[in-house]
Design a protein around this motif. Structure first.
Motif, PDB file in Angstrom:
ATOM      1  N   THR A 111       0.833  -1.208   0.000  1.00 58.99           N
ATOM      2  CA  THR A 111       0.000   0.000   0.000  1.00 58.99           C
ATOM      3  C   THR A 111       0.862   1.250   0.000  1.00 58.99           C
ATOM      4  O   THR A 111       0.596   2.204  -0.744  1.00 58.99           O
ATOM      5  CB  THR A 111      -0.935   0.010   1.228  1.00 58.99           C
ATOM      6  N   ARG A 115       0.901   3.955  -3.049  1.00 57.75           N
ATOM      7  CA  ARG A 115       0.529   5.339  -2.744  1.00 57.75           C
ATOM      8  C   ARG A 115       1.596   6.304  -3.271  1.00 57.75           C
ATOM      9  O   ARG A 115       1.272   7.366  -3.804  1.00 57.75           O
ATOM     10  CB  ARG A 115       0.345   5.495  -1.232  1.00 57.75           C
ATOM     11  N   ARG A 116       2.856   5.936  -3.152  1.00 55.87           N
ATOM     12  CA  ARG A 116       3.936   6.785  -3.659  1.00 55.87           C
ATOM     13  C   ARG A 116       3.971   6.796  -5.185  1.00 55.87           C
ATOM     14  O   ARG A 116       4.212   7.837  -5.803  1.00 55.87           O
ATOM     15  CB  ARG A 116       5.291   6.296  -3.147  1.00 55.87           C
ATOM     16  N   GLY A 119      -0.202   7.777  -6.410  1.00 56.84           N
ATOM     17  CA  GLY A 119      -0.956   8.846  -5.774  1.00 56.84           C
ATOM     18  C   GLY A 119      -0.762  10.223  -6.374  1.00 56.84           C
ATOM     19  O   GLY A 119      -1.735  10.902  -6.722  1.00 56.84           O
ATOM     20  N   ASP A 149      -8.283   5.958  -1.620  1.00 56.69           N
ATOM     21  CA  ASP A 149      -6.989   5.741  -2.264  1.00 56.69           C
ATOM     22  C   ASP A 149      -7.115   4.814  -3.458  1.00 56.69           C
ATOM     23  O   ASP A 149      -6.641   5.119  -4.564  1.00 56.69           O
ATOM     24  CB  ASP A 149      -5.994   5.138  -1.258  1.00 56.69           C
ATOM     25  N   THR A 150      -7.732   3.663  -3.235  1.00 62.62           N
ATOM     26  CA  THR A 150      -7.847   2.666  -4.306  1.00 62.62           C
ATOM     27  C   THR A 150      -8.658   3.198  -5.476  1.00 62.62           C
ATOM     28  O   THR A 150      -8.316   2.961  -6.647  1.00 62.62           O
ATOM     29  CB  THR A 150      -8.482   1.380  -3.761  1.00 62.62           C
ATOM     30  N   TRP A 152      -8.952   6.308  -6.408  1.00 60.07           N
ATOM     31  CA  TRP A 152      -8.107   7.314  -7.076  1.00 60.07           C
ATOM     32  C   TRP A 152      -7.096   6.644  -7.987  1.00 60.07           C
ATOM     33  O   TRP A 152      -6.876   7.069  -9.114  1.00 60.07           O
ATOM     34  CB  TRP A 152      -7.436   8.165  -6.005  1.00 60.07           C
ATOM     35  N   TRP A 153      -6.469   5.572  -7.509  1.00 61.97           N
ATOM     36  CA  TRP A 153      -5.507   4.844  -8.342  1.00 61.97           C
ATOM     37  C   TRP A 153      -6.207   4.208  -9.540  1.00 61.97           C
ATOM     38  O   TRP A 153      -5.753   4.352 -10.676  1.00 61.97           O
ATOM     39  CB  TRP A 153      -4.821   3.726  -7.544  1.00 61.97           C
ATOM     40  N   GLN A 266      -0.973  16.646  -0.565  1.00 62.69           N
ATOM     41  CA  GLN A 266      -0.260  15.371  -0.640  1.00 62.69           C
ATOM     42  C   GLN A 266      -0.277  14.768  -2.044  1.00 62.69           C
ATOM     43  O   GLN A 266       0.551  13.915  -2.372  1.00 62.69           O
ATOM     44  CB  GLN A 266      -0.830  14.357   0.360  1.00 62.69           C
TER      45      GLN A 266
END
Length: 270
Positions: A111, A115-116, A119, A149-150, A152-153, A266
């Motif tokens: 994860t 994210r890096r 994101g 998060d998921t 968005w990816w 972020q």
């Protein structure tokens, strides 16, 4: 792949993919071009580094284990297209030029690394072929993402499982199977205004309790006259939209003459 949890016969939590067929498919699917910049994250003894280097790609073999670093440096001392980087994956700086990733990554960092990589709005990542834990791959490729998060990816990158990799193909074998996960940027996903529209839609949806109607989500971002037209052909409830649906809706909204929310800080940095 490396799990960071202790193991009775494997205190370092290291599990190396040893199956030549699975490795060959990983490299063939990744299709690194000559002089492409490819990151092998958690390179270990160079199981993936070697076949990647054979394609002519420029390979950054990133590894923090001192013994593996020494082995990598010795093994690839005469390969001008391989650079060994002794660095912790959690702290390393990512390239600023376009790159791809081909790696068997630690389960515990999955994860964090995605994210890096996925994101930031301006990520130079072009594509990735990753060996990840099977359950993790299933969760992030779900047609209905369960978290912001998921979602968005998945709306910006096409996430797909190419194959299941049985635990027995690793040495030593972990307690669960892995998956070959492919990550490919969606067409138009780097457009700044489309990303603003997408974030506004997703943030509104995932901040709501329960399953908000899509019309309510749209009404927070535009006036009522556009709501019906923008949602045409899409599910009634926002939680029923797939990543493809979100990507389509974001493009529609971005084309409208409306003020869109700024992306959070972020997502502006890597």
């Amino acid at each position: 792949m490396r799990t960071l949890a202790p193991h009775t016969h494997n205190p370092a939590g290291i599990h190396l993919l040893r199956d030549s067929g699975a490795i060959a498919k990983l490299i063939a699917t990744a299709q690194p071009g000559k002089d492409s910049l490819v990151l092998d994250l958690g390179a270990g003894p160079g199981t993936l580094t070697a076949p990647l280097a054979d394609t002519g790609a420029r390979v950054l073999a990133v590894e923090r284990n001192p013994e593996f670093v020494r082995r990598l440096e010795k093994r690839f001392a005469d390969r001008t297209n391989v650079r060994v980087v002794r660095q912790d994956l959690r702290r390393m700086s990512l390239p600023h030029r376009p790159f791809q990733v081909v790696a068997s990554i630690p389960y515990a960092l999955s994860t964090f690394l995605l994210r890096r990589l996925l994101g930031p709005r301006n990520t130079p990542l072009q594509k990735a072929d990753l060996v990840v834990e099977w359950g993790f791959a299933r969760r992030i490729t779900s047609p209905h993402p369960r978290d912001l998060d998921t979602a968005w990816w998945a709306a910006r990158f096409d996430l797909r499982i190419q194959q299941r990799i049985p635990a027995k193909l690793f040495t030593p074998a972990p307690g669960v199977d892995s998956a070959h996960l492919t990550v490919r940027a969606r067409e138009g996903s780097r457009n700044g205004r489309t990303q603003q529209a997408l974030w506004g839609l997703l943030a509104t949806t995932y901040a709501s309790k329960g399953a908000p109607p899509l019309r309510s989500v749209l009404a927070n971002l535009t006036n009522g006259k556009r709501v019906h037209r923008l949602g045409k052909g899409l599910p009634t409830n926002a939680d029923e939209l797939t990543p493809d649906d979100w990507a389509t809706l974001a493009r529609r909204l971005a084309a409208e003459d409306v003020q869109l929310p700024r992306l959070p800080a972020q997502l502006e940095r890597r």
